[in-house]
Design an enzyme around this catalytic site. Structure first.
Site, PDB file in Angstrom:
ATOM      1  N   HIS A 486       0.857  -1.183   0.000  1.00 18.85           N
ATOM      2  CA  HIS A 486       0.000   0.000   0.000  1.00 18.85           C
ATOM      3  C   HIS A 486       0.893   1.233   0.000  1.00 18.85           C
ATOM      4  O   HIS A 486       1.861   1.303   0.766  1.00 18.85           O
ATOM      5  CB  HIS A 486      -0.899   0.048   1.239  1.00 18.85           C
ATOM      6  CG  HIS A 486      -1.872  -1.081   1.339  1.00 18.85           C
ATOM      7  ND1 HIS A 486      -1.490  -2.397   1.439  1.00 18.85           N
ATOM      8  CD2 HIS A 486      -3.233  -1.091   1.358  1.00 18.85           C
ATOM      9  CE1 HIS A 486      -2.562  -3.168   1.514  1.00 18.85           C
ATOM     10  NE2 HIS A 486      -3.625  -2.401   1.468  1.00 18.85           N
ATOM     11  N   ASN A 487       0.545   2.218  -0.806  1.00 17.70           N
ATOM     12  CA  ASN A 487       1.306   3.463  -0.846  1.00 17.70           C
ATOM     13  C   ASN A 487       0.352   4.595  -1.216  1.00 17.70           C
ATOM     14  O   ASN A 487      -0.294   4.550  -2.265  1.00 17.70           O
ATOM     15  CB  ASN A 487       2.454   3.368  -1.859  1.00 17.70           C
ATOM     16  CG  ASN A 487       3.404   4.552  -1.755  1.00 17.70           C
ATOM     17  OD1 ASN A 487       3.213   5.456  -0.944  1.00 17.70           O
ATOM     18  ND2 ASN A 487       4.434   4.554  -2.590  1.00 17.70           N
TER      19      ASN A 487
END
Length: 727
Positions: A486-487
């Site tokens: 996740h970013n």
């Protein structure tokens, strides 16, 4: 106690009006003419001072309406009243009660509250609550004969009681020498019962015995000016014989439980079309600022070497007055906690801001300075880089199916058939629905979901600061790492937040150091999980997330885990992939690893009992499912209250994740709770409810960080070859 000379104080007036019953006997044309003139004057003055309108019709017999006024000039009140009394309606109005006061810091609250709470008393900001309770207040002379220490001791008790009711906001203003009373107190809330409970409890405090007078008490309901006048009577005739009054720009706050979309009686304070003069240029020399009023809202106006800017005056963190802040490099720095905002857009640039503030357009016309609505609201860019919602294209069975996929996926030989029985559809119809939801991008993946740390992987949430102009480039580099799942870009000084996991045998700190160095990161804060209180992403597709309440789930203790074998890892590699959309998907997965379907079911059950496997479920793309606001609520919790606070946060059904994480000198927030909501309003409503429940634990500070761009979101793939190809 002497007021600081630099304080920015204001005059406050509560003007109650009573209508002569003879007004109701006038022809409807006279009604319309009188109301029209009254509305026009109120509308004009709402652009110059803080002005809120309330009705008391039906709740009190001796007055009909209230104007709550705030200004830095007494002359404004005199001029406004003169103009109102000059209207056709004004000749039928009397003012049985009128209370004049000024803002001032309380000597008692200053000793009990934080510095920013004390400073907050200098400028009064009416809220957006539905109900207002007002009364004059006078202490006995014997109160002032007590020593300062005795009074402080009693007021400490008084204030502690008030702090147990955070949903009832108190505005205390001072009338010494200005009017007959000593104080005027005004309580704002959306729940009158809470106000009653608070007052009953305050009656039992020691300070209450020194009250000489606290009547009359006025119960006021926030109402737009046109609706306030309609409540006076004679409306039906006016509507029947004439065109309705044009709706004036509303000047009353919106009741919290009233929808404001497509309503001609909405009371949300919104900018009118066009620009309004707020001052002259000579009132704000270059390098200075001024508190001005636009459509009833207080704004901070700045005159810098680069031009003129206007922002809503209250910081999104602790409501510090931005007008008193320092301007530097195109930013305004809040004077209380140094949160920074972009002067042009209102975007939050630095901790501890909880989000952006509204920016307004400024233009000059001769010597006049005019303020108008910003062409693009600051909240809109937050969603510009996020996938659009497709929720409106879902029917009832789509929503039910999505909930089943997330919560109750049947681990059976023919799962789609079992779901069809729940929905009253055939197996093929369910498979067609799943395929369509996958094609729409709402269903991201259906697979087994494993516990990263239980499998032996090391993982961490990471907050970094990247130069804004290099953010996309840095994200592209970070996203290349197979362990980054996740970013997000978030509106904060720490503007990129990502999760990273590495397999057993790899040093996470070393891996992160190499990765962030390649990406040109300026500041890195590693925030690994110290304790997990909850992880369960379940978006309720059939219910408003603000109404789902608490979770009633119980947690079962996992049995002692055995060491994973190579066969276990082979099975994990298969079941972590997206499930094939065929009638018997588990049979096909079992065949791929040379086992039977029954043995696969037994293995899944064993993995779950040992805590390796969380569940088999569908994962949704929350923005496309309609949950467009991903709010990471971070809380500053006293160490001795962390356990209690974590359990409270985890109990909320709308909270998908809750973790304890480390703190740093520039990051004091230790408990994290994730809220997925359909709007920021919903997310903040949920956070506010949590804050009320956490307040008794001494939790008074939190920040909500919203994702404004999704750089990457995918599942970590365990025990695969590419995970060794690190940075």
């Amino acid at each position: 106690m002497e007021q600081p000379r630099t304080a920015r104080r204001q005059f406050v007036k509560f003007a109650f009006w009573k209508l002569d019953p003879a007004w109701r006997n006038l022809p409807s044309a006279e009604h319309e003419r009188g109301k029209q003139a009254f509305v026009e004057i109120i509308t004009q003055w709402a652009e110059r001072i803080v002005l809120r309108t309330y009705t008391l019709v039906g709740v009190r017999g001796d007055v009909d309406m209230l104007l709550w006024l705030v200004s830095e000039r007494l002359e404004d009140f005199q001029q406004l009243h003169t103009e109102l009394l000059s209207t056709p309606l004004g000749s039928y109005l009397t003012s049985p009660y009128s209370y004049l006061a000024t803002t001032k810091r309380s000597m008692y609250v200053d000793k009990y509250a934080t510095e920013e709470e004390a400073k907050r008393r200098d400028i009064i900001v009416p809220g957006q609550n539905k109900y207002l309770f007002v009364y004059p207040f006078v202490k006995t002379r014997s109160w002032y004969a007590l020593s300062a220490e005795e009074r402080q001791q009693m007021m400490d008790e008084h204030i502690r009681v008030g702090r147990q009711y955070p949903d009832v906001k108190l505005n205390t203003t001072y009338s010494f020498g200005l009017d007959d009373q000593e104080f005027v107190v005004a309580f704002e809330t959306d729940d009158p019962m809470r106000f009653v409970d608070l007052l009953m409890e305050l009656r039992e405090t020691a300070a209450s015995s020194y009250t000489l007078r606290d009547t009359p008490t006025f119960t006021c309901i926030a109402t737009p000016v046109a609706a306030m006048l309609d409540s006076l009577g004679g409306v039906q005739a006016a509507v029947a014989d004439h065109e309705p009054l044009p709706e004036a720009p509303p000047v009353a706050p919106a009741p919290a439980n009233v929808s404001t979309s497509n309503s001609t009686t909405t009371s949300v304070a919104q900018p009118v079309t066009g620009f309004v003069q707020v001052c002259t240029q000579d009132e704000v020399p270059q390098g200075s600022s001024k508190l001005v009023v636009y459509t009833g809202e207080q704004l901070a106006l700045f005159h810098t070497t680069n031009g003129w800017y206007a922002l809503e005056n209250r910081c999104s963190h602790a409501r510090g007055p931005l007008v008193d802040g320092e301007v530097k490099d195109g930013h305004i720095v809040c004077p209380w906690h140094s949160a920074e905002f972009d002067l042009q857009t209102g975007a939050a640039l630095c901790k501890p801001a909880r989000g952006p503030v509204q920016a307004y357009a400024v233009k000059l016309d001769g010597d006049a300075v005019l303020v108008g609505p910003q062409a693009t609201l600051v909240a809109d860019p937050a969603h510009a880089d996020l996938p659009p919602s497709l929720e409106e294209h879902l029917d009832g069975n789509d929503r039910k199916l999505l909930n089943i996929l997330q919560w109750d996926f049947p681990v059976l030989p023919r799962p789609w058939e079992a779901m069809g029985e729940m929905l009253g559809e055939s197996e093929q119809a369910v498979m067609d629905r799943v395929q369509r939801l996958r094609d729409m991008g709402i269903v991201r993946q259906i697979s087994a979901i494993f516990d990263t740390r239980r499998l032996g992987y090391k993982s961490s949430l990471v907050a970094v600061r990247v130069a804004p102009e290099q953010l996309d480039e840095a994200a592209a580099i970070i996203n290349q790492h197979p362990g980054v799942s996740h970013n997000y870009r978030r509106d904060h000084y720490f503007n990129m937040w990502f999760t990273i996991a590495v397999p057993p045998g790899v040093v996470l700190e070393d891996e992160l150091g190499k990765l962030t160095e390649r990406a040109g990161v300026e500041v890195v804060r590693m925030l690994p999980t110290l304790k997990l209180y909850k992880i369960a992403v379940k978006l309720n597709m059939e219910q408003d997330e603000t109404k789902v309440g608490k979770d009633d789930a119980t947690w079962s203790k996992t049995k002692e885990a055995r060491t994973l074998t190579e066969h276990d890892k082979e099975l994990i590699r298969v079941v972590q992939e997206d499930m094939p959309l065929i009638g018997d998907p588990f049979a096909q997965m079992a065949q791929r690893v040379g086992t039977t379907e029954a043995e696969l079911f037994d293995w899944l059950a064993e993995m779950q009992s040992m805590g390796y496997l969380r569940r088999v479920a569908g994962i949704l793309r929350h923005q496309k499912a309609g949950f467009g606001d991903n709010g990471m609520v971070t809380w500053k919790v006293p160490e001795d209250q962390v356990e209690a606070a974590g359990k409270i946060m985890a109990s909320y059904a709308a909270v998908s994740h809750c973790y304890l994480r480390p703190v740093y000198p520039d990051w004091p927030y230790n408990l994290f709770s994730m809220i997925h909501a359909r709007s920021r309003q919903n997310a903040e409503e949920i956070a506010t409810e949590m804050a009320k429940e956490l307040a008794p634990l001494g939790v008074t500070e939190y920040v909500i960080l919203y994702s404004s761009k999704e750089f990457k979101k995918e599942r970590v793939r365990y025990f695969v070859e590419e995970e060794t190809k690190t940075s």
